[in-house]
Design an enzyme around this catalytic site. Structure first.
Site, short mmCIF file in Angstrom:
data_model
loop_
_atom_site.label_atom_id
_atom_site.label_comp_id
_atom_site.label_asym_id
_atom_site.label_seq_id
_atom_site.Cartn_x
_atom_site.Cartn_y
_atom_site.Cartn_z
N GLU A 194 52.45 32.85 37.51
CA GLU A 194 52.73 33.86 36.66
C GLU A 194 54.15 33.57 36.25
OE1 GLU A 194 51.47 37.22 38.53
OE2 GLU A 194 52.28 38.52 37.36
N GLU B 245 53.94 31.43 33.37
CA GLU B 245 53.25 32.16 32.13
C GLU B 245 54.25 33.09 31.30
OE1 GLU B 245 50.27 34.92 33.42
OE2 GLU B 245 49.36 35.02 31.54
N CYS C 195 47.82 41.26 40.02
CA CYS C 195 47.39 40.98 41.16
C CYS C 195 46.71 42.14 41.95
CB CYS C 195 48.44 40.46 42.30
SG CYS C 195 50.12 40.62 41.83
N SER D 179 48.96 39.49 32.66
CA SER D 179 49.09 38.04 33.31
C SER D 179 47.52 37.44 33.42
CB SER D 179 49.75 37.96 34.48
OG SER D 179 49.45 36.87 35.12
N LYS E 212 40.02 45.54 46.68
CA LYS E 212 39.48 43.99 46.92
C LYS E 212 38.24 43.73 47.15
CE LYS E 212 43.86 42.22 46.17
NZ LYS E 212 44.07 41.46 45.07
N GLU F 210 37.07 43.58 43.81
CA GLU F 210 37.29 42.39 42.95
C GLU F 210 36.49 41.21 43.32
OE1 GLU F 210 41.90 40.82 42.08
OE2 GLU F 210 41.02 40.48 44.03
N GLU G 167 32.83 37.08 37.36
CA GLU G 167 33.44 35.82 37.02
C GLU G 167 34.01 35.22 38.21
OE1 GLU G 167 34.19 39.06 36.23
OE2 GLU G 167 36.08 39.37 35.87
N CYS H 255 50.97 47.35 48.57
CA CYS H 255 49.95 47.07 49.31
C CYS H 255 50.10 47.73 50.99
CB CYS H 255 49.66 45.64 49.36
SG CYS H 255 49.53 44.97 47.71
#
Lengths: 631, 173, 670
Positions: free
Chosen positions: C280, C283, C300, C320, C359, C362, C367, C504
């Site tokens: 990241e 990037e 994230c 990102s 999560k 996710e 994908e 988190c």
């Protein structure tokens, strides 16, 4: 024409002005409209023209001498006799007028100056004909302040309102008085909110006035939702400008530049008249960016309610105006500190604002001449139920219950509508947040404090008279059902508490109650009353608590003897067939949905009470009145 | 392919109505604070609040759809199901109640085959509702049919009134 | 001397020191007034009526909504108040499904605890509960309306903290309920699965959706090798499940317990957090150098990603492209572990243990399931891990600490502080600053990016270039920042977004905090953990270097792209069938023209397009051949406005394009 600055004497009740002009006034309140007053109005304009008399329907200051002016008005009071027509200058009031009667009225009264006797009001007991408002006890025992011009004024005509001194008070407020002076004058008048709680209006205004500006709001609470109350509706239908004017004065007093009228959508006529009044006041330049040249702006917007009784509660109303669910929030902060959009806001009832207009126009001292020391002025009530004269009334605070029910109301009626002695059972006052009064309270003065003392309240002013055939537990249940359905569901005590109170009442009415029911009902009622978040919840138990206080025996009869003293509670009724009367026609057998009736043709039948669901179909069907209540 | 199947302008009514929803939103300048009057106007157009239209209103006002749904279900004015052509509103205010409005309700329900849950007749001609006080207590009990108040009702008179409307509708077709 | 202003509470004088309401004051005096609907972080609601107090001269008032005034005399437990509280609880219980022993919230249920505390032994009212169906449509949250007490905490947290409003009150009175829009299921609306509603819910009406059964099954399948990855925030909260004080770092015992449950290996999500930092930050430095697609948003947090996909399609290029550490771990593990552990790829089961409910969503994104096989097979929350340990009968407090497995268990402090709001920024700074300045950092800590505020800013000047960072938690705050970016008035370069309060560590999968101090303690503990580790910078992690050398190749290279990066797509807010806005059934005989009126298309002018098309059809008298309708939603939001003519989906549609396509379709039909 200048408005009188004196309060009318008691006898000048219906507010008929001293005028020689020839005039026909057709009542077009909701009640009269429902009974065809529009057609009566049309018939008058046609018939008068046909008789060769000039007709005027527009208001003019002068220039129509000799012509007959035909106008509409708000409620003329005797709603039970709708449609009503008043004739000036004779001050004749005709009742139950149909288009067919119009030709006769034009010929006889307008033409020949004779009274059409058969259309006059007749007193319920003595059956005496009364010529007009001054002779009818229902009207001449009242004191009209808010209602003074209602029933006379053409509510859709701003010019006429102005000719009676309209908007003089607002002009005074904006050009000759300071906000401090306005608040002081209202405080001095002792005016208390007419919408329920009776909070001093002046104090409410002052609290908002001292808040820093610049943005403040005033709201007219026209969300009259009490079942059995229509006073505000009648005031708005009959004299909408008096309310708008009061609202403008309130705006000036606290420094608000935006005003809302939150009006119940179920009152289409009131909505229409208020909307018209706002537009007319805008066009006349009274409302707008430069009110009476003061450089101050006041804009007014109408908001139609969408059907939620709880929106009569101040904070819920604010939420509703903001486009939210109408759920109350805790106070403090009070709306005067933080209301609409978090800005200082005052909310006044329709009648309060109409009174404000009179107070600023005539002065606090005039206002205080009637009423009591702690509750000065007059109050409107809607008198309904089992009473001879139903309709809208206005009396000074302190008037006794007996005066209202027996003298103004003309006495209590039985189920057939006849005035009958000793059939008075109770008066329900204040709607779902109020309580019951009984014959022990005939001499009780009607005002905030004495009513509170006996467990009732003025509320918005619904007075429902009930005769001996009314089951008081059912009435308590009726109100509980209402508040339960209208609870917003936010706070636990109101949402769950009113539902459980309803369950307990149903247990009583349907024979499932036992000795634990009443104590639990009372405990729950007190918890809901003390602990609920808003006024709706806090007052919801009142009908139960007050009927328990005065009619405990009736509750106990339902619980322990499993009997309803009035015989009205279906579930406690045991239907039997009177063998003497039964002809064995089998009509009842055919309608019984549960096949509980049996018997041979042409022989007396019988009802199996184990099967009977007490629907009453057999009673309605029997031509021989053979189905009767068993022991 | 057949294109001749002619259908009355029902298809055109879609975009037309949608146009008026857009006009309503325009009139209230897309202000979330005007959600209630917007929904009132939309309902006047559709006679109820279709889910798609409520979602569209939420989108246009930039408020969560759940909020629009919350408001629409809070106020009794709003209907999430289509209402009948004629709305019968029986007053069950105190005055009407003590003057026996409930037997009228029962008679109408029986006559129209409705109950507390089913308020609209299958032919979409009538919706029957109760209302707390229409402000005509002096004439209790009253029944409002669309915008007209009928006073001093009895069960028989109410049923007759409904039949009259039905006959009129049938002869109109 | 000025006399200290006080309120007399049950006979004791308590000084007023800025408390906003009587409730705060009473609790300061160590009297635990009961409440359901009061949370210091949310607006005051006043609905539960449990915090009532007797105020001398004023009567019974809600303590939560009454500001303290000097000289007030209040009593908190009069006979009358006790009776009202008891009745309130009885009323709630009478309308509550009585399945307490089997309720997952049983141990943490406020309703149960209060009923016990206030001595409610019998409900005197009739049970009126009407069963309603349980909504388990969401991968993250179970909504059980039968247990709802309508305190509105969930509604307010979703609205006020997250700015979403996926659930709200509907209906009124005794019918009132908390529902997603139109009574749909939670899985079909704009809920981003953050689970904060469940974290705030005092009862079992909203709970994280467990996946425990599947994990037990895998553990008992001899063919399977089950490995765990543990997110940073779990280690400082798990012990709360076993009664420890919040913030206790129990990494070693946690590893031991997981192994005792039968896991083959226990790894650390902090390892892939280190990997994330490198990808990241690289990037970011590229974007910063080129000056493109700035600011860069972190990616994230899966709730934030879904939120951005729903509400900010135009900002998706700014996110990102890095997968979250959980998903980087998943794809890396599935790539390298089968060979190392000697199992078939399909027999390797990756279980992640997360503080997070989103999560779970996710891990189910298509994908992240190449060839239909998920990179992360199960997601357990901290709570669920606690429950498994309890179920297995392990004495957690007595476990002998064990080490994480290598190499995917090795991590630096940078990977650990990912669990705190500001932690991702700090970890990236530890890499990027060193990279830009070309020399090792003197100090690894960046206190400028730490803190509790929901919207924080920091700026750093490196070699004359200023880098401006925004750190937000709570999506309502993210909305503020995103709107600024959208309006072109933001000068941020990097924006860290975490959905949950505090990051988190405040995730909805964590043990239910007993008080407001829990989150703070967990945050502190993560920073402590960083301090105690030998390494603090991701680039110093030797196994990361090794990993690049052996498996991934170049940083930001092709394999890295395949394994560690992802893409985003526009997402409808409400799912379900498309909704025609017009009336009447569609006729197959006509050309169907559908103009999307969903959010994204609406802002791009679909309404005007609809009008123009309707006018065109009328003008040419084509009403009998064409149906023009507005609809929700063609699901092509990123490329709106979308018009569907027949079978053709036209994107970036203009009136000209649509007219041409329509004419063509009509010609074909003839």
């Amino acid at each position: 024409m200048q408005a009188t600055t004196e309060l009318p004497a008691k006898s000048a009740a219906a507010g008929v002005p001293p005028s020689a002009a020839r005039r026909v006034i057709v009542c077009s309140g909701t009640g009269c409209k429902a009974n065809g007053s529009e057609q009566v109005y049309a018939a008058f304009t046609e018939a008068i023209a046909a008789a060769g008399l000039p007709v005027v329907t527009e208001f003019k200051h002068e220039g129509h001498e000799g012509a007959v002016r035909v106008t509409k008005s708000g409620c003329q009071g005797v709603c039970s006799q709708a449609p009503l027509v008043t004739l000036l200058p004779e001050k004749i009031l005709y009742m139950r007028v149909t288009p067919d009667d119009v030709a006769e009225i034009v010929r006889e009264t307008l033409g020949a100056g004779r009274v059409v006797e058969r259309l006059l009001y007749r007193t319920p007991v003595e059956d005496k004909a009364c010529r007009g408002p001054e002779q009818i006890p229902f009207l001449n025992r009242q004191t009209h302040v808010v209602l003074r011009d209602v029933g006379y004024l053409d509510p859709e005509n701003l010019k006429e309102y102005i000719s009676l001194g309209g908007y003089e008070a607002a002009r005074k407020a904006f050009t000759a008085m300071t906000p401090e002076q306005l608040c002081a004058e209202i405080s001095k008048s002792g005016l208390r909110g007419r919408g329920g709680g009776g909070f001093p209006t002046g104090r409410k205004w002052e609290a908002a006035r001292v808040q820093p500006g610049p943005k403040k709001y005033v709201i007219c609470n026209a969300d009259e939702g009490d079942p059995g109350a229509f006073m505000n509706c009648s005031v708005m239908e009959g004299n909408p400008h008096s309310v708008i004017e009061g609202l403008m004065i309130a705006a000036r007093a606290i420094g608000a530049d935006e005003a809302y009228v939150y009006i119940r959508a179920e009152y289409p006529l009131a909505v229409k008249r208020m909307r018209q009044a706002v537009t007319d006041a805008e066009n006349a330049g009274f409302l707008g960016d430069n009110v009476f040249g003061s450089g101050l702006r006041v804009h007014c917007e109408l908001k139609e309610g969408a059907g939620a009784f709880v929106c009569g509660e101040e904070t819920a109303m604010i939420a509703s105006i903001e486009g939210q669910r109408g759920m109350p929030r805790p106070k403090p902060p009070f709306p005067a500190q933080s209301g609409l959009w978090g800005k200082p806001t005052i909310i006044n009832n329709v009648e309060t604002l109409a009174q404000v207009t009179r107070i600023i126009r005539d002065g606090a001292d005039v206002f205080r001449r009637v009423g009591t020391a702690t509750a000065p002025g007059t109050k409107t009530f809607s008198l309904t139920g089992h009473v001879a004269n139903t309709g809208l009334i206005e009396v000074p605070f302190g008037t006794t219950l007996g005066e209202v029910v027996f003298n103004i109301g003309g006495g209590v009626t039985d189920d057939s509508g006849k005035v009958t002695k000793d059939c008075f059972k109770a008066v329900q006052i204040g709607g779902p947040s109020g309580g019951c009064l009984t014959k022990d309270h005939v001499n009780l003065p009607l005002d905030y404090d004495s009513l509170r003392g006996v467990g009732a309240m003025v509320g918005s002013g619904g007075l429902v008279v009930m005769n001996q055939r009314t089951c008081i537990v059912s009435i308590a249940r009726f109100f509980m059902d209402f508040t339960q359905r209208e609870s917003c569901g936010k706070c636990v005590l109101c949402r769950e508490g009113t539902k459980q109170m309803l369950v307990l009442l149903d247990n009583i009415l349907e024979g499932r109650a036992d000795e634990t029911t009443l104590p639990l009902l009372e405990k729950l009622a007190v918890a809901v009353q003390k602990g609920s978040l808003c006024g709706l919840g806090k007052t919801a138990p009142n009908p139960v608590l007050s009927t328990l206080r005065y009619f405990r025996a009736e509750y106990e009869a339902h619980i322990f003897a499993k009997k309803c003293p009035t015989g009205r509670c279906k579930a406690l009724v045991k239907w039997v067939i009177d063998e003497e009367k039964c002809k064995g026609c089998t009509a009842c057998v055919k309608v019984c949905p549960v096949n509980a009736i049996s018997g041979e043709k042409k022989k007396p039948h019988r009802i199996d009470s184990a099967k009977c669901i007490k629907c009453g179909e057999c009673v309605n069907t029997c031509k021989f009145a053979a189905v009767v209540q068993g022991a | 392919m057949e294109l001749t199947q002619s259908r009355p302008p029902a298809a055109a009514s879609g975009p037309d109505k949608f146009d008026s929803v857009c006009a309503i939103l325009e009139r209230y300048s897309y202000q979330p604070a005007k959600l209630i009057p917007i929904l009132q106007a939309v309902q006047n157009e559709y006679r109820y609040l279709p889910e798609g239209v409520m979602t569209y209103v939420a989108t246009a006002l930039k408020v969560p759809p759940a909020r629009v749904f919350g408001v629409a279900t809070f106020y009794t004015y709003f209907a999430l199901e289509p209402k009948g052509k004629h709305v019968l509103r029986l007053c069950d205010g105190t005055a009407c109640h003590v003057k026996q409005s409930i037997p009228i309700l029962e008679a109408l329900r029986r006559h129209l085959g409705l109950d507390e849950k089913n308020k609209t007749t299958p032919d979409m001609l009538f919706t029957l509702d109760t209302v707390a006080c229409l402000g005509a207590c002096g004439l209790a009990p009253v029944l409002m049919v669309d915008d007209v108040v009928h006073s001093r009702m009895t069960p028989a008179a109410a049923v007759k009134l409904v039949d009259k409307i039905r006959t009129r509708e049938q002869s109109a077709n | 001397m000025i006399k200290q202003a006080t309120v007399t509470i049950d006979g004791r004088d308590v000084p007023i020191e800025g408390e906003r309401n009587l409730l705060e004051l009473v609790r300061k005096a160590h009297i635990e007034l009961p409440t359901f609907c009061y949370h210091s972080e949310l607006s005051i609601y006043g609905a539960c009526r449990l915090c009532l107090v007797q105020v001398e001269g004023r009567g019974i008032m809600g303590a939560c909504s009454t500001p303290p005034e000097p000289g007030m005399q209040i009593r908190t437990s009069t006979l009358e108040i006790r009776e009202i509280r008891r009745i309130t609880l009885e009323l709630l219980l009478a309308n509550h499904e009585g399945s307490c022993p089997t309720c997952t919230k049983s141990a943490d249920c406020k309703l149960q605890a209060l009923a016990r505390r206030l001595g409610v032994e019998k409900v005197r009212f009739k049970a009126l509960h009407q069963p309603a169906p349980v909504d388990d449509s969401s991968p993250s949250i179970i909504r059980d309306p039968n247990k709802c007490v309508l305190c509105g905490d969930c509604v307010r947290v979703c609205n006020e903290i997250q700015g979403i409003g996926a659930i709200d009150f509907a209906y009124r009175g005794s019918q009132a309920a908390v529902l997603p829009a139109f009574g749909k299921n939670l899985g079909d609306v704009e809920c981003v699965n953050c689970g904060q509603c469940a974290a705030f819910c005092p009862t079992g009406a909203l709970t994280p959706k467990p996946e425990i059964e599947g994990v037990w099954k895998a553990l008992n399948d001899p063919k399977k090798k089950v490995v765990a990855q543990i997110a940073p925030a779990v280690r400082v909260a798990l012990s709360e499940c076993f009664g420890a004080t919040p913030g206790e770092d129990t990494t070693g015992r946690m590893v031991a317990a997981i192994k005792a449950l039968g896991f083959a290996a226990v790894y650390d999500t902090s390892f892939t957090a280190d990997l994330t930092v490198i990808e990241e930050a690289t990037e970011f430095l590229q974007r910063k150098t080129k000056g493109e697609r700035l600011p860069q948003f972190t990616s994230c947090c899966p709730a934030w990603v879904k939120y951005a996909e729903q509400y900010y399609p135009e900002l998706l290029p700014n996110l990102s492209s890095c997968k979250s550490p959980q998903q980087m771990f998943g794809s890396l593990a599935k790539d390298i572990l089968p060979k190392q552990m000697g199992v078939m790829r399909q027999d390797l089961v990756v279980v992640s243990i997360m503080p997070c409910t989103a999560k779970k969503f996710e891990a189910r994104r298509p994908e992240f399931a190449p060839d239909g096989e998920r990179d992360v097979d199960f997601v357990l929350t901290t709570q669920e891990l606690g429950r498994m340990i309890q179920e297995a009968g392990l004495d957690f407090r007595a476990m002998e600490p064990e080490s994480l497995d290598m190499p995917l268990g090795f991590h630096t402090g940078a990977g650990v502080i990912f669990g705190n709001s500001g932690g991702v920024s700090e970890a990236v700074l530890r890499y990027a600053v060193e990279k830009v300045l070309g020399k090792p950092l003197d100090k690894v800590d960046f206190p400028q990016v730490r803190g509790e505020g929901g919207l924080r800013e920091a700026a750093f000047t490196l070699n004359g270039t200023t880098v401006k960072i925004a750190i937000v938690h709570g999506l309502a705050n993210a909305k503020i920042v995103a709107d600024k970016v959208k309006a072109g008035v933001s000068d941020y370069d990097l924006i860290e977004v975490m959905t949950c309060p505090g990051g988190c560590i405040g995730g909805a999968g964590q043990p239910v905090p007993k008080n407001g101090q829990s989150r703070r303690a967990r945050t502190r503990s993560l920073y402590e953990n960083d301090k105690n580790l030998p390494l603090h910078k991701s680039q110093d992690n030797p196994f990361i270097t090794q990993c690049y050398e052996r498996h991934i190749g170049e940083v930001g290279g092709e394999k890295a792209h395949h394994l560690l990066h992802t893409h985003y797509q526009n997402r409808r807010r409400l799912s379900g069938p498309e909704i025609p806005l017009g009336e009447g059934p569609a006729s197959a005989a006509r050309v169907q023209v559908k103009v999307c009126a969903g959010t994204a298309c609406f802002v791009r002018g679909s309404q005007k397009l609809l009008h123009a098309l309707t006018a065109y059809v009328e003008e040419r008298s084509l009403q009998n051949a064409v149906d023009v309708r507005a609809n929700f939603c063609s699901e092509q939001c990123g490329n709106g406005p979308t018009v569907i003519i027949g079978e053709d989906v036209l994107q970036h549609c203009t009136f000209e394009i649509a007219r041409e396509a329509l004419d063509q379709a009509l010609a074909v039909q003839k």
